[in-house]
Design a protein around this motif. Structure first.
Motif, short mmCIF file in Angstrom:
data_model
loop_
_atom_site.label_atom_id
_atom_site.label_comp_id
_atom_site.label_asym_id
_atom_site.label_seq_id
_atom_site.Cartn_x
_atom_site.Cartn_y
_atom_site.Cartn_z
N MET A 1 0.85 -1.18 0.00
CA MET A 1 0.00 0.00 0.00
C MET A 1 0.88 1.23 0.00
O MET A 1 1.79 1.36 0.81
CB MET A 1 -0.89 -0.02 1.24
CG MET A 1 -1.67 1.25 1.43
SD MET A 1 -2.78 1.14 2.84
CE MET A 1 -1.87 2.12 3.99
N GLN A 2 0.60 2.16 -0.86
CA GLN A 2 1.32 3.42 -0.93
C GLN A 2 0.57 4.44 -0.09
O GLN A 2 -0.56 4.77 -0.37
CB GLN A 2 1.40 3.89 -2.38
CG GLN A 2 2.15 5.16 -2.56
CD GLN A 2 3.55 4.89 -3.05
OE1 GLN A 2 3.84 3.81 -3.52
NE2 GLN A 2 4.40 5.86 -2.93
N LYS A 174 6.71 -3.13 3.53
CA LYS A 174 6.48 -4.59 3.53
C LYS A 174 7.74 -5.37 3.24
O LYS A 174 7.85 -6.53 3.62
CB LYS A 174 5.40 -4.94 2.50
CG LYS A 174 4.02 -4.52 2.89
CD LYS A 174 3.02 -4.95 1.83
CE LYS A 174 1.62 -4.54 2.23
NZ LYS A 174 0.63 -4.98 1.25
N ALA A 175 8.70 -4.76 2.56
CA ALA A 175 9.93 -5.46 2.19
C ALA A 175 10.91 -5.57 3.37
O ALA A 175 11.88 -6.32 3.29
CB ALA A 175 10.61 -4.76 1.02
N THR A 176 10.67 -4.85 4.46
CA THR A 176 11.57 -4.90 5.61
C THR A 176 11.40 -6.25 6.30
O THR A 176 10.30 -6.58 6.77
CB THR A 176 11.26 -3.75 6.60
OG1 THR A 176 11.34 -2.51 5.91
CG2 THR A 176 12.23 -3.77 7.76
N GLN A 181 2.46 -4.82 10.13
CA GLN A 181 1.68 -3.68 10.57
C GLN A 181 1.18 -3.98 11.98
O GLN A 181 0.74 -5.10 12.25
CB GLN A 181 0.51 -3.45 9.62
CG GLN A 181 -0.18 -2.13 9.82
CD GLN A 181 -1.22 -1.88 8.75
OE1 GLN A 181 -2.09 -2.72 8.54
NE2 GLN A 181 -1.14 -0.75 8.10
N VAL A 182 1.29 -3.03 12.89
CA VAL A 182 0.83 -3.22 14.26
C VAL A 182 -0.22 -2.16 14.59
O VAL A 182 -0.27 -1.11 13.97
CB VAL A 182 1.99 -3.16 15.29
CG1 VAL A 182 3.03 -4.23 14.99
CG2 VAL A 182 2.63 -1.79 15.34
N ARG A 183 -1.05 -2.47 15.57
CA ARG A 183 -2.05 -1.52 16.07
C ARG A 183 -1.66 -1.12 17.48
O ARG A 183 -1.24 -1.96 18.28
CB ARG A 183 -3.44 -2.15 16.08
CG ARG A 183 -3.99 -2.44 14.72
CD ARG A 183 -4.37 -1.21 13.94
NE ARG A 183 -5.58 -0.62 14.50
CZ ARG A 183 -5.96 0.63 14.30
NH1 ARG A 183 -5.23 1.45 13.58
NH2 ARG A 183 -7.06 1.08 14.83
N ILE A 184 -1.80 0.13 17.77
CA ILE A 184 -1.53 0.66 19.10
C ILE A 184 -2.80 1.38 19.55
O ILE A 184 -3.27 2.28 18.87
CB ILE A 184 -0.35 1.65 19.08
CG1 ILE A 184 0.91 0.97 18.55
CG2 ILE A 184 -0.11 2.24 20.47
CD1 ILE A 184 1.99 1.93 18.12
#
Length: 194
Positions: A1-2, A174-176, A181-184
């Motif tokens: 996603m951009q 995403k390439a890392t 993705q995390v939610r806080i």
């Protein structure tokens, strides 16, 4: 996603609050923010809704400036949508003396945010053992009680947001390797004590 270059969240006003204060609209906006551009049909399948309902509510979100066309994704008559902003700011001061219908929209919005947090946490609890051990050990579900003044509470909130924004600035994609993705969720509110 951009993601858009500008990550400044949108500050809700009375008009925009009335445009977003609907459970399906909030879910659609969240799905577009997390998953990137999509069609009404794709979002309907993802959310278990009819494409007619998602199409209607996407158009309403567009009227209020929350979503816009993403024509670079479309083929033929297919209409793609994307989120305009990556966050919303709800400042209760804006709605303190508002008309009853605006206060009602504010209540609906806040309760839906709380419901979404509960759903996300419940999903994590039900699926946490499916994640690699590193993520299983890297989650947190804490609560703490402090005695603060309203000024100190606002200061603490500001410091927490500043800390989180520092991690947002790392701009991992995403390439890392190992990134997800995390939610806080943060909640700070006074409680009655004996």
């Amino acid at each position: 996603m951009q993601e858009p270059e500008d990550r400044t969240p949108r500050i809700l006003d009375a008009r925009s609050l009335r445009g977003i204060a609907h459970p399906l609209r909030m879910q659609l906006l969240d799905a577009l923010r997390r998953g990137g551009p999509a069609t009404a049909s794709q979002l309907a399948a993802k959310l278990g809704e009819s494409s007619g309902a998602t199409s209607y509510h996407l158009r309403q979100l567009a009227v209020h400036g929350f979503v816009e066309d993403a024509p670079e994704h479309g083929k033929g008559r297919e209409r793609w949508w994307r989120a305009v902003d990556q966050g919303l700011v709800f400042d209760s001061e804006h709605f303190k003396d508002a008309a009853p219908e605006v206060r009602g929209a504010a209540e609906l919005f806040l309760h839906e945010v709380a419901n979404a947090h509960t759903r996300e946490l419940s999903t994590w609890l039900g699926t946490r053992e499916d994640w690699p051990d590193d993520w299983f050990r890297s989650s947190d579900m804490s609560d703490m009680s402090l005695r603060l003044t309203p000024d100190l509470a606002r200061e603490l909130i500001g410091k927490m947001h500043e800390l989180i924004d520092g991690y947002r600035d790392l701009d991992l994609d995403k390439a890392t390797p190992g990134s997800e993705q995390v939610r806080i969720h943060t909640h700070l509110f006074p409680i009655e004590t004996d």
